[in-house]
Design a protein around this motif. Structure first.
Motif, PDB file in Angstrom:
ATOM      1  N   ARG A  48      26.133 -28.048 -53.480  1.00 49.70           N
ATOM      2  CA  ARG A  48      27.279 -28.080 -52.744  1.00 49.70           C
ATOM      3  C   ARG A  48      26.838 -28.092 -51.245  1.00 49.70           C
ATOM      4  NH1 ARG A  48      26.369 -23.579 -55.089  1.00 49.70           N
ATOM      5  NH2 ARG A  48      25.720 -21.561 -54.038  1.00 49.70           N
ATOM      6  N   PRO A  49      27.998 -28.860 -50.468  1.00 49.36           N
ATOM      7  CA  PRO A  49      27.953 -28.589 -48.963  1.00 49.36           C
ATOM      8  C   PRO A  49      27.866 -27.073 -48.439  1.00 49.36           C
ATOM      9  CG  PRO A  49      29.866 -29.325 -49.520  1.00 49.36           C
ATOM     10  CD  PRO A  49      29.199 -29.019 -50.832  1.00 49.36           C
ATOM     11  N   VAL A  50      27.425 -26.882 -47.436  1.00 48.84           N
ATOM     12  CA  VAL A  50      27.409 -25.580 -46.762  1.00 48.84           C
ATOM     13  C   VAL A  50      28.474 -25.879 -45.369  1.00 48.84           C
ATOM     14  CG1 VAL A  50      26.161 -23.601 -45.116  1.00 48.84           C
ATOM     15  CG2 VAL A  50      25.323 -24.899 -47.365  1.00 48.84           C
ATOM     16  N   ARG A  51      29.312 -25.117 -45.147  1.00 44.30           N
ATOM     17  CA  ARG A  51      30.214 -25.185 -43.943  1.00 44.30           C
ATOM     18  C   ARG A  51      29.886 -23.983 -42.980  1.00 44.30           C
ATOM     19  NH1 ARG A  51      31.170 -29.426 -46.021  1.00 44.30           N
ATOM     20  NH2 ARG A  51      32.531 -29.924 -47.808  1.00 44.30           N
ATOM     21  N   GLN A  52      29.335 -23.073 -42.885  1.00 44.02           N
ATOM     22  CA  GLN A  52      28.841 -22.230 -41.774  1.00 44.02           C
ATOM     23  C   GLN A  52      27.378 -22.060 -41.874  1.00 44.02           C
ATOM     24  OE1 GLN A  52      31.263 -18.413 -42.256  1.00 44.02           O
ATOM     25  NE2 GLN A  52      32.952 -19.563 -41.491  1.00 44.02           N
ATOM     26  N   ALA A  53      26.933 -22.004 -40.589  1.00 49.32           N
ATOM     27  CA  ALA A  53      25.552 -21.765 -40.419  1.00 49.32           C
ATOM     28  C   ALA A  53      25.121 -20.392 -40.087  1.00 49.32           C
ATOM     29  CB  ALA A  53      25.012 -22.854 -39.529  1.00 49.32           C
ATOM     30  N   SER A  54      24.188 -19.900 -40.528  1.00 52.12           N
ATOM     31  CA  SER A  54      23.521 -18.660 -40.122  1.00 52.12           C
ATOM     32  C   SER A  54      24.523 -17.393 -39.838  1.00 52.12           C
ATOM     33  CB  SER A  54      22.711 -18.670 -38.838  1.00 52.12           C
ATOM     34  OG  SER A  54      21.813 -19.516 -39.046  1.00 52.12           O
ATOM     35  N   ALA A  56      28.082 -17.450 -40.069  1.00 48.03           N
ATOM     36  CA  ALA A  56      29.115 -17.868 -39.478  1.00 48.03           C
ATOM     37  C   ALA A  56      28.843 -18.047 -37.975  1.00 48.03           C
ATOM     38  CB  ALA A  56      30.311 -16.876 -39.736  1.00 48.03           C
ATOM     39  N   THR A  57      27.615 -18.291 -37.546  1.00 46.21           N
ATOM     40  CA  THR A  57      27.350 -18.486 -36.264  1.00 46.21           C
ATOM     41  C   THR A  57      27.808 -19.685 -35.699  1.00 46.21           C
ATOM     42  OG1 THR A  57      25.037 -19.112 -36.647  1.00 46.21           O
ATOM     43  CG2 THR A  57      25.412 -17.215 -36.164  1.00 46.21           C
ATOM     44  N   ALA A  58      27.915 -20.806 -36.484  1.00 47.71           N
ATOM     45  CA  ALA A  58      28.480 -22.146 -36.347  1.00 47.71           C
ATOM     46  C   ALA A  58      29.285 -22.776 -37.613  1.00 47.71           C
ATOM     47  CB  ALA A  58      27.239 -23.062 -35.886  1.00 47.71           C
ATOM     48  N   ASP A  59      30.284 -23.590 -37.248  1.00 50.89           N
ATOM     49  CA  ASP A  59      30.816 -24.429 -38.141  1.00 50.89           C
ATOM     50  C   ASP A  59      30.218 -25.511 -38.286  1.00 50.89           C
ATOM     51  OD1 ASP A  59      33.104 -22.393 -38.652  1.00 50.89           O
ATOM     52  OD2 ASP A  59      34.219 -23.126 -37.116  1.00 50.89           O
ATOM     53  N   VAL A  60      29.834 -25.887 -39.651  1.00 52.78           N
ATOM     54  CA  VAL A  60      29.232 -27.167 -39.867  1.00 52.78           C
ATOM     55  C   VAL A  60      30.281 -28.277 -40.522  1.00 52.78           C
ATOM     56  CG1 VAL A  60      27.565 -28.156 -41.632  1.00 52.78           C
ATOM     57  CG2 VAL A  60      27.246 -25.830 -40.773  1.00 52.78           C
ATOM     58  N   PRO A  61      30.326 -29.280 -39.782  1.00 55.09           N
ATOM     59  CA  PRO A  61      31.344 -30.247 -39.928  1.00 55.09           C
ATOM     60  C   PRO A  61      31.097 -30.912 -41.297  1.00 55.09           C
ATOM     61  CG  PRO A  61      29.862 -31.218 -38.530  1.00 55.09           C
ATOM     62  CD  PRO A  61      29.308 -29.782 -38.637  1.00 55.09           C
TER      63      PRO A  61
END
Length: 117
Positions: A48-54, A56-61
């Protein structure tokens, strides 16, 4: 220094996952591993894709989707160049290759740095 090619792809339209898996592991992987300059292959099937990095430090488009991201490992840059030369002398027959089966999204050569605990 470890050199890797990293590639992300989908299965080509008209090919079932079952057909693809059979070809990949029974035909293509053995053809690739016949090349003495390739150390190993790591097949990462995407769940599955990931939507937030580390945390919730960054949203992943939302972007590409991938069936699998694969890694092909070589000892060094010279080994990778020898890998390419070996396949120029020993090409994989078109009917055994990825054309018509694999829809590549990216394919890059990388230098790897591993960080461990």
């Amino acid at each position: 220094m470890t050199i890797k090619t990293i590639l992300g792809y989908e299965i080509a339209p008209g090919v079932t996952p079952e057909e693809y898996e059979e070809w990949l592991f029974d035909v293509h992987a053995p053809d690739l591993l016949a090349n003495p300059y390739l150390d190993r292959i790591v097949f990462n099937k995407v769940l599955r894709p990931v939507r937030q990095a580390s945390g919730a430090t960054a949203d992943v488009p939302v972007g590409y989707t991938f069936y699998r991201i694969a890694e092909m490992h070589y000892a060094d840059e010279t080994a990778y160049e020898n890998y390419l030369a070996w396949f120029r002398e020993n090409p994989i027959p078109a009917e055994r290759g990825p054309a018509g089966r694999t829809d590549f999204k990216f394919y890059v050569v990388t230098e790897s740095t591993e960080v461990t605990r």
